[in-house]
Design a protein around this motif. Structure first.
Motif, short mmCIF file in Angstrom:
data_model
loop_
_atom_site.label_atom_id
_atom_site.label_comp_id
_atom_site.label_asym_id
_atom_site.label_seq_id
_atom_site.Cartn_x
_atom_site.Cartn_y
_atom_site.Cartn_z
N ASP A 1 -62.13 108.71 27.25
CA ASP A 1 -63.17 109.37 28.07
C ASP A 1 -64.36 108.45 28.33
O ASP A 1 -64.97 108.51 29.40
N ASN A 2 -64.72 107.66 27.30
CA ASN A 2 -65.93 106.84 27.43
C ASN A 2 -65.67 105.41 26.96
O ASN A 2 -64.96 105.20 25.96
N ILE A 3 -66.27 104.48 27.66
CA ILE A 3 -66.25 103.07 27.23
C ILE A 3 -67.70 102.65 27.01
O ILE A 3 -68.52 102.75 27.93
N ILE A 4 -67.99 102.19 25.80
CA ILE A 4 -69.34 101.70 25.51
C ILE A 4 -69.30 100.18 25.58
O ILE A 4 -68.56 99.53 24.82
N ILE A 5 -70.08 99.63 26.49
CA ILE A 5 -70.11 98.17 26.65
C ILE A 5 -71.38 97.67 25.96
O ILE A 5 -72.45 97.62 26.54
N ASN A 6 -71.22 97.30 24.70
CA ASN A 6 -72.39 96.79 23.96
C ASN A 6 -72.78 95.41 24.44
O ASN A 6 -73.90 94.96 24.19
N HIS A 7 -71.83 94.72 25.08
CA HIS A 7 -72.10 93.33 25.48
C HIS A 7 -71.09 92.93 26.54
O HIS A 7 -69.89 93.17 26.38
N VAL A 8 -71.58 92.31 27.61
CA VAL A 8 -70.69 92.00 28.73
C VAL A 8 -69.90 90.70 28.54
O VAL A 8 -68.97 90.44 29.29
N GLU A 9 -70.26 89.89 27.58
CA GLU A 9 -69.56 88.60 27.46
C GLU A 9 -68.05 88.84 27.34
O GLU A 9 -67.61 89.79 26.70
N PRO A 10 -67.24 87.97 27.99
CA PRO A 10 -65.82 88.28 28.12
C PRO A 10 -65.06 88.49 26.80
O PRO A 10 -64.02 89.15 26.80
N ASP A 11 -65.56 87.97 25.68
CA ASP A 11 -64.81 88.27 24.44
C ASP A 11 -64.93 89.74 24.06
O ASP A 11 -64.16 90.24 23.24
N HIS A 12 -65.89 90.45 24.69
CA HIS A 12 -66.05 91.88 24.40
C HIS A 12 -65.79 92.78 25.59
O HIS A 12 -65.66 93.99 25.43
N SER A 13 -65.79 92.21 26.79
CA SER A 13 -65.59 93.09 27.95
C SER A 13 -64.60 92.50 28.96
O SER A 13 -64.38 93.10 30.01
N GLY A 14 -64.02 91.36 28.63
CA GLY A 14 -63.10 90.70 29.57
C GLY A 14 -61.97 91.62 30.02
O GLY A 14 -61.53 91.57 31.16
N GLY A 15 -61.51 92.46 29.11
CA GLY A 15 -60.37 93.34 29.44
C GLY A 15 -60.79 94.63 30.11
O GLY A 15 -59.96 95.53 30.29
N TYR A 16 -62.06 94.73 30.52
CA TYR A 16 -62.58 95.99 31.06
C TYR A 16 -61.77 96.49 32.27
O TYR A 16 -61.36 97.65 32.33
N GLU A 17 -61.55 95.59 33.23
CA GLU A 17 -60.83 96.04 34.44
C GLU A 17 -59.42 96.48 34.11
O GLU A 17 -58.91 97.44 34.68
N MET A 18 -58.78 95.76 33.20
CA MET A 18 -57.41 96.13 32.81
C MET A 18 -57.44 97.52 32.16
O MET A 18 -56.57 98.36 32.39
N LEU A 19 -58.46 97.76 31.35
CA LEU A 19 -58.60 99.06 30.68
C LEU A 19 -58.83 100.16 31.71
O LEU A 19 -58.24 101.25 31.62
N LYS A 20 -59.65 99.87 32.71
CA LYS A 20 -59.94 100.88 33.73
C LYS A 20 -58.70 101.19 34.58
O LYS A 20 -58.58 102.28 35.12
N ARG A 21 -57.81 100.22 34.69
CA ARG A 21 -56.57 100.51 35.43
C ARG A 21 -55.71 101.52 34.65
O ARG A 21 -55.03 102.34 35.23
N VAL A 22 -55.81 101.46 33.33
CA VAL A 22 -55.03 102.39 32.50
C VAL A 22 -55.76 103.73 32.38
O VAL A 22 -55.15 104.79 32.38
N TYR A 23 -57.09 103.66 32.27
CA TYR A 23 -57.91 104.88 32.07
C TYR A 23 -58.98 104.95 33.18
O TYR A 23 -60.16 104.73 32.93
#
Ligand code: FEO
Length: 393
Positions: free
Chosen positions: A75-97
């Motif tokens: 339901d929720n994604i908390i992005i504590n930090h945008v640097e790719p080691d913590h958010s690089g997979g964001y778009e892939m995750l959004k494709r799934v959810y």
């Protein structure tokens, strides 16, 4: 390798351990034993993921998520930090959810929009904003420049858990979950290296964030960083270490870094090492081409004296020294003192260049560079010894 650890009934840590990572953050920091990355899944009425993961580990992490929640949605994604080691997979995750709502700081929102160009909606959160997800309420705390401008922490009050992303991180490559499993010495040692290489350039901001956080009075029983082990048993030691970091407690310590082609600078480095030891300094000596630069920077972080030696390379610095000078400035190791030495054949502009680079980094050079033509003989060694003896350091 990826491992899921149940931290609490509804809270899971998904931990990636990469023993083959020779470097951390692209090519910048050579690692000691690899790297580790954590994200956290809170399976409350609203399923919430705190921090995503780098793209290269995404499939591994997604499999762990599916093992925990099956076909349910995030339901929720908390992005504590945008640097790719913590958010690089964001778009892939959004494709799934695709229906997951995303929360990040104001600067995080801007950075995410520049990092992922897709049409995503981000809800901005600021310090003390909350998000109720069922039994738990998440609170947010902005920590700008700990490590990038967007960083923030997430807090679960009823569990007294603080998710700190880069802060309090350590690149411990161990499948241990908690600090007591690896021992306080190792945790603080790896934390020191992480701090020196990643957070020290933002030292003033780290201090300001810690002070603001203490003012909030939020009790913390567990620190859950996105690198390394969770800190619970040795939380006081970890906070004390950070207090020392931000207050920049320098020691009577000299770090001698040098590069040599034919051995002359090594001979002089050894003289500095002996003489500075006699003067009561703790001394560390590194030939740059033989050393791991992350360790060198770590040792410099609490040293009051830097001694730099190099031979001449067509009137330029030897390449490892040139690299070091740039790193020294980037590490923002200002307010130290320095000495410069080296050999030359028929031109000696290179040591002047070292001196200028030190001054550019706001490091005071205490004396003119010590030069030796070609190879130091007994006379020049004696001269160097007497110069160091005569120095008020
Ligand atoms: Fe772990 Fe600033 O990245």
């Amino acid at each position: 390798m990826v491992k899921t650890n149940r931290i609490k009934d509804k809270i899971y840590q998904i931990k990636v351990i990469d023993t083959e990572a020779t470097h951390f953050h692209g090519c910048i920091f050579p690692t000691r034993e690899g790297a580790s990355y954590n994200c956290y899944l809170v399976v409350d009425e609203q399923i919430t993921l705190i921090d995503v993961i780098d793209t290269m580990y995404f499939d591994l992490v997604l499999k762990e998520i599916k093992n925990i929640i099956g076909d349910q949605d995030i339901d929720n994604i908390i992005i504590n930090h945008v640097e790719p080691d913590h958010s690089g997979g964001y778009e892939m995750l959004k494709r799934v959810y695709p229906n997951a709502a995303s929360y990040t700081s104001a600067t995080g929102k801007r950075a995410m929009q520049h990092q992922f160009f897709g049409d995503h909606t981000y809800t901005k959160v600021a310090t003390k904003d909350t998000l109720n997800i069922g039994e738990y309420t998440l609170s947010f705390f902005e920590t700008p420049l700990v490590h990038w401008p967007d960083n923030m922490w997430t807090y679960i009050e009823c569990e007294q858990m603080l998710f700190t992303n880069d802060a309090f991180g350590q690149l411990i490559v161990d499948d241990a979950v908690y600090d007591n499993e690896v021992g306080v010495e190792k945790v603080l040692d790896f934390s020191r290296e992480y701090y020196a290489n990643i957070l020290l350039p933002g030292n003033v901001s780290v201090k300001s964030s810690l002070l603001r956080f203490l003012d909030l009075g939020w009790t913390v029983r567990k620190v859950l960083p996105s690198h390394g082990v969770i800190v619970r048993t040795h939380i006081n030691e970890m906070f004390a270490q950070y207090r020392d970091f931000v207050n920049v407690k320098l020691k009577k310590k000299a770090v001698i870094v040098y590069e040599t082609v034919w051995g002359s600078s090594r001979k002089m480095a050894n003289v500095y090492a002996d003489k500075l030891s006699e003067k009561g300094y703790e001394v560390k000596v590194y030939q740059l081409s033989e050393s791991r630069i992350s360790e060198v920077i770590t040792e410099l972080s609490d040293a009051e004296l830097i001694v730099v030696g190099t031979g001449n390379y067509n009137n330029c610095l030897l390449p490892t020294v040139a690299d070091f000078m740039e790193r020294l400035k980037a590490a923002k190791l200002a307010n130290r003192k320095a000495l410069v030495f080296g050999s030359y054949g028929w031109a000696k502009v290179h040591l002047k260049r070292v001196q200028e680079r030190l001054e550019e980094a706001n490091i005071e050079v205490l004396a003119d560079p010590f030069y030796v033509m070609y190879v130091p003989d007994d006379e020049s060694i004696t001269l160097l010894e007497s110069q160091i003896d005569g120095m008020t350091l």
